[in-house]
Design a protein around this motif. Sequence first.
Motif, mmCIF file in Angstrom:
data_model
loop_
_atom_site.group_PDB
_atom_site.id
_atom_site.type_symbol
_atom_site.label_atom_id
_atom_site.label_comp_id
_atom_site.label_asym_id
_atom_site.label_seq_id
_atom_site.Cartn_x
_atom_site.Cartn_y
_atom_site.Cartn_z
ATOM 1 N N LEU A 1 50.470 -13.137 -4.223
ATOM 2 C CA LEU A 1 51.428 -12.316 -3.486
ATOM 3 C C LEU A 1 51.661 -12.819 -2.057
ATOM 4 C CD1 LEU A 1 50.196 -8.782 -4.627
ATOM 5 C CD2 LEU A 1 52.207 -10.027 -5.459
ATOM 6 N N GLY A 2 50.857 -13.798 -1.629
ATOM 7 C CA GLY A 2 51.008 -14.333 -0.278
ATOM 8 C C GLY A 2 50.266 -13.550 0.783
ATOM 9 N N PHE A 3 49.449 -12.574 0.374
ATOM 10 C CA PHE A 3 48.728 -11.751 1.345
ATOM 11 C C PHE A 3 47.430 -12.398 1.819
ATOM 12 C CE2 PHE A 3 51.072 -8.125 -0.759
ATOM 13 C CZ PHE A 3 51.914 -7.892 0.323
ATOM 14 N N ASN A 4 47.063 -13.534 1.210
ATOM 15 C CA ASN A 4 45.862 -14.218 1.679
ATOM 16 C C ASN A 4 46.045 -14.777 3.085
ATOM 17 O OD1 ASN A 4 47.750 -16.029 0.270
ATOM 18 N ND2 ASN A 4 46.294 -17.649 0.797
ATOM 19 N N LEU A 5 47.289 -14.855 3.545
ATOM 20 C CA LEU A 5 47.574 -15.310 4.902
ATOM 21 C C LEU A 5 47.514 -14.155 5.909
ATOM 22 C CD1 LEU A 5 50.553 -17.744 4.160
ATOM 23 C CD2 LEU A 5 48.114 -18.278 4.367
ATOM 24 N N ASP A 6 47.421 -12.936 5.395
ATOM 25 C CA ASP A 6 47.272 -11.770 6.272
ATOM 26 C C ASP A 6 45.862 -11.777 6.844
ATOM 27 O OD1 ASP A 6 48.444 -8.608 6.592
ATOM 28 O OD2 ASP A 6 46.272 -8.864 6.678
ATOM 29 N N VAL A 7 45.735 -11.730 8.161
ATOM 30 C CA VAL A 7 44.427 -11.905 8.791
ATOM 31 C C VAL A 7 43.438 -10.816 8.370
ATOM 32 C CG1 VAL A 7 45.078 -10.642 10.896
ATOM 33 C CG2 VAL A 7 43.257 -12.353 10.985
ATOM 34 N N THR A 8 43.898 -9.599 8.176
ATOM 35 C CA THR A 8 42.987 -8.519 7.806
ATOM 36 C C THR A 8 42.530 -8.652 6.357
ATOM 37 O OG1 THR A 8 44.251 -7.115 9.312
ATOM 38 C CG2 THR A 8 42.626 -6.030 7.934
ATOM 39 N N VAL A 9 43.418 -9.080 5.483
ATOM 40 C CA VAL A 9 43.030 -9.333 4.097
ATOM 41 C C VAL A 9 42.019 -10.477 4.055
ATOM 42 C CG1 VAL A 9 43.820 -10.113 1.831
ATOM 43 C CG2 VAL A 9 45.189 -8.467 3.123
ATOM 44 N N ALA A 10 42.290 -11.556 4.787
ATOM 45 C CA ALA A 10 41.375 -12.702 4.825
ATOM 46 C C ALA A 10 40.012 -12.298 5.375
ATOM 47 C CB ALA A 10 41.977 -13.822 5.665
ATOM 48 N N ASN A 11 39.995 -11.476 6.421
ATOM 49 C CA ASN A 11 38.722 -11.000 6.971
ATOM 50 C C ASN A 11 37.945 -10.189 5.933
ATOM 51 O OD1 ASN A 11 39.172 -12.169 9.475
ATOM 52 N ND2 ASN A 11 39.995 -10.307 10.394
ATOM 53 N N SER A 12 38.668 -9.406 5.136
ATOM 54 C CA SER A 12 38.018 -8.618 4.088
ATOM 55 C C SER A 12 37.408 -9.525 3.025
ATOM 56 C CB SER A 12 39.029 -7.666 3.441
ATOM 57 O OG SER A 12 39.514 -6.725 4.377
ATOM 58 N N LEU A 13 38.096 -10.620 2.714
ATOM 59 C CA LEU A 13 37.580 -11.582 1.737
ATOM 60 C C LEU A 13 36.309 -12.257 2.269
ATOM 61 C CD1 LEU A 13 40.952 -13.162 0.567
ATOM 62 C CD2 LEU A 13 39.369 -11.856 -0.862
ATOM 63 N N ILE A 14 36.329 -12.652 3.541
ATOM 64 C CA ILE A 14 35.148 -13.255 4.159
ATOM 65 C C ILE A 14 33.974 -12.290 4.082
ATOM 66 C CG2 ILE A 14 34.132 -14.017 6.345
ATOM 67 C CD1 ILE A 14 36.869 -15.139 7.097
ATOM 68 N N ASN A 15 34.234 -11.052 4.393
ATOM 69 C CA ASN A 15 33.185 -10.033 4.366
ATOM 70 C C ASN A 15 32.615 -9.880 2.963
ATOM 71 O OD1 ASN A 15 31.581 -7.880 5.345
ATOM 72 N ND2 ASN A 15 33.133 -6.383 4.745
ATOM 73 N N MET A 16 33.498 -9.829 1.973
ATOM 74 C CA MET A 16 33.053 -9.655 0.586
ATOM 75 C C MET A 16 32.189 -10.833 0.134
ATOM 76 S SD MET A 16 35.306 -9.542 -2.921
ATOM 77 C CE MET A 16 35.675 -11.308 -2.797
ATOM 78 N N TYR A 17 32.665 -12.049 0.366
ATOM 79 C CA TYR A 17 31.919 -13.224 -0.074
ATOM 80 C C TYR A 17 30.597 -13.365 0.700
ATOM 81 C CZ TYR A 17 35.837 -14.896 -2.902
ATOM 82 O OH TYR A 17 36.805 -15.026 -3.867
ATOM 83 N N SER A 18 30.615 -13.040 1.973
ATOM 84 C CA SER A 18 29.392 -13.142 2.775
ATOM 85 C C SER A 18 28.322 -12.195 2.259
ATOM 86 C CB SER A 18 29.692 -12.844 4.244
ATOM 87 O OG SER A 18 30.584 -13.797 4.788
ATOM 88 N N LYS A 19 28.703 -10.977 1.967
ATOM 89 C CA LYS A 19 27.731 -9.990 1.487
ATOM 90 C C LYS A 19 27.222 -10.328 0.091
ATOM 91 C CE LYS A 19 28.645 -5.901 4.210
ATOM 92 N NZ LYS A 19 28.910 -4.444 4.178
ATOM 93 N N ALA A 20 28.034 -11.073 -0.674
ATOM 94 C CA ALA A 20 27.614 -11.466 -2.013
ATOM 95 C C ALA A 20 26.790 -12.747 -1.985
ATOM 96 C CB ALA A 20 28.835 -11.662 -2.905
ATOM 97 N N GLY A 21 26.603 -13.333 -0.804
ATOM 98 C CA GLY A 21 25.850 -14.574 -0.686
ATOM 99 C C GLY A 21 26.645 -15.804 -1.080
#
Length: 252
Positions: free
Chosen positions: A144-164
């Motif tokens: 959808l092109g929302f991966n360029l949205d800074v808040t969506v990207a920050n949420s992805l970083i947070n998710m992957y970080s917490k999952a190790g």
Amino acid sequence: MAEEAQRLRGSHGGGGGGGDDMGGVGRGGEEREMLIMALMLQTLMLRCCRPQVMLALVTGRQVEAYATKLFLHNQTSDVYLWNKHLSDYIHAGDRYAAVECFIDMNRSNVDCDSVTLVIALSAVTGSNDLLELGQQIHGMAMKLGFNLDVTVANSLINMYSKAGCLSFARKVFASMEELDLVSWNSMITTYAQSDLEEESVTHYLGLLSDGFRPDNYTLASVLRACSSLTSGLSLVEQIHVHALKTGIVMDN
């Protein structure tokens, strides 16, 4: 509170009258619920400043900001109503109900927006059994092109970080066209907690090079990283001097 809620709704162009089609809650009630959630999140952020809760605060900030953003949407649209219900489940602490709601939303062929993705990502973050769904949401964001949205990207970083999944967090960070303080803080904290102290310090320097002003969370994380480095004492002294010069007050 009810009068203030009605005044706020009026300032956003909302009308009077009945409740929404899906929630069964009056508009004034919705306003109060969102205000209460925002106040609870603000209280949590004021009380928590340690590095180990940094990533949790990132999600709290995003949900709070996006809950506010919901009021700016067309309140008769399907996506607004679904986002409202997703947010309600997150507020109630029922991540699995939020996930089920998100799946039902997609089955109903309702187009997601960036708000939807941020709330859905907050539902799956911190639960390894929901990581696969989180990856599917990542794929949806890219489509959808929302991966360029800074808040969506920050949420992805947070998710992957917490999952190790540090490598995925790195890839998301590296692909971002826009970075904010939350982006830098997330990576600095993640590296510090992963015993990658040099990477944490390197990203702290990158934050400074990009012209961002560190906050207490930045300093708490980078100081933790410095404590394990051979040259840590010298770095701590430099960070201390910088904090004094910029007027940053550290809680600890």
